[in-house]
Design an enzyme around this catalytic site. Structure first.
Site, mmCIF file in Angstrom:
data_model
loop_
_atom_site.group_PDB
_atom_site.id
_atom_site.type_symbol
_atom_site.label_atom_id
_atom_site.label_comp_id
_atom_site.label_asym_id
_atom_site.label_seq_id
_atom_site.Cartn_x
_atom_site.Cartn_y
_atom_site.Cartn_z
ATOM 1 N N PHE A 1 -10.773 -50.146 97.476
ATOM 2 C CA PHE A 1 -10.093 -48.968 96.922
ATOM 3 C C PHE A 1 -8.569 -49.094 96.911
ATOM 4 C CE2 PHE A 1 -10.839 -48.084 101.453
ATOM 5 C CZ PHE A 1 -9.547 -47.786 101.886
ATOM 6 N N HIS B 1 -2.430 -36.722 103.561
ATOM 7 C CA HIS B 1 -2.597 -37.887 104.427
ATOM 8 C C HIS B 1 -2.043 -37.497 105.785
ATOM 9 C CE1 HIS B 1 -2.072 -41.956 106.109
ATOM 10 N NE2 HIS B 1 -0.932 -41.466 106.564
ATOM 11 N N LYS C 1 -0.147 -35.102 98.853
ATOM 12 C CA LYS C 1 -0.403 -36.052 97.774
ATOM 13 C C LYS C 1 -0.185 -35.429 96.395
ATOM 14 C CE LYS C 1 -3.704 -38.785 100.461
ATOM 15 N NZ LYS C 1 -5.091 -39.303 100.488
ATOM 16 N N TYR D 1 0.418 -48.607 102.489
ATOM 17 C CA TYR D 1 -1.033 -48.751 102.629
ATOM 18 C C TYR D 1 -1.462 -50.198 102.820
ATOM 19 C CZ TYR D 1 -1.568 -43.830 101.455
ATOM 20 O OH TYR D 1 -1.515 -42.457 101.477
ATOM 21 N N GLU E 1 4.399 -45.040 110.780
ATOM 22 C CA GLU E 1 4.458 -44.348 109.491
ATOM 23 C C GLU E 1 5.708 -43.490 109.361
ATOM 24 O OE1 GLU E 1 -0.323 -44.123 108.533
ATOM 25 O OE2 GLU E 1 0.709 -42.288 109.084
ATOM 26 N N ASN F 1 -7.414 -36.086 97.845
ATOM 27 C CA ASN F 1 -7.815 -35.161 98.912
ATOM 28 C C ASN F 1 -6.634 -34.418 99.528
ATOM 29 O OD1 ASN F 1 -6.674 -37.159 100.510
ATOM 30 N ND2 ASN F 1 -8.590 -37.784 101.466
ATOM 31 N N ARG G 1 -8.521 -29.973 103.184
ATOM 32 C CA ARG G 1 -9.308 -30.742 102.212
ATOM 33 C C ARG G 1 -10.481 -29.945 101.657
ATOM 34 N NH1 ARG G 1 -8.594 -36.305 105.611
ATOM 35 N NH2 ARG G 1 -6.720 -37.037 104.546
ATOM 36 N N ARG H 1 -5.083 -33.790 112.062
ATOM 37 C CA ARG H 1 -6.347 -34.288 111.527
ATOM 38 C C ARG H 1 -7.389 -33.164 111.490
ATOM 39 N NH1 ARG H 1 -5.987 -39.091 110.010
ATOM 40 N NH2 ARG H 1 -8.194 -39.599 109.957
#
Length: 146
Positions: free
Chosen positions: A59, A117, A11, A51, A128, A114, A104, A87
């Protein structure tokens, strides 16, 4: 164990903080290898499309604004149980709850900023990945992990 592919996004905060190399190293050290990678600046329609599942959440607008605030790196990671492994390496969404040593915990600034993704299921990973990459952009290669 199954060899899988998963989508990973570094990000804007990760790029702005200069920790891209450290994050990529964490993925590789965990057994995940990049098989496609691109740096881009998401447009508002691209971020909203990606998204879209969160469109009704409070949000959503903030997330889209954040994800379009600077460049990102989108990549496909491959490895044994790649979705779960990614993850695990990323850590909890809220960096305050992330385990020590996770991306993170080490690099995130907030729940929104954070750093990374990652797909949350094999099915979502396929969707995705297809959002950002064609099949011809996914490469195969052998690597020798140390």
């Amino acid at each position: 164990m199954a060899i899988e592919r998963t989508l990973s996004i570094l990000k804007p905060d990760a790029l702005q903080s200069g920790v891209v190399g450290k994050i990529l190293t964490k993925f590789e050290e965990s057994g995940l290898k990049p098989v496609a990678m691109r740096m881009l600046q998401l447009t508002q329609p691209e971020a909203e499309g990606f998204y879209a599942v969160h469109r009704e959440r409070p949000f959503f607008k903030s997330l889209v604004a954040y994800m379009t605030s600077g460049p990102v790196i989108v990549q496909v990671l491959e490895g044994e149980n790649a979705v779960a492994k990614n993850r695990e390496v990323m850590g909890a969404t809220n960096p305050a709850n992330a385990a020590d040593g996770t991306i993170r915990k080490l690099f995130a600034k907030s729940i929104e900023a954070n750093s990374v993704h990652g797909s949350d299921s094999a099915e979502n990973a396929r969707t995705e990945i297809a959002y950002f990459f064609s099949q011809t952009e996914l490469v195969k290669y052998d690597w020798a992990r140390k």
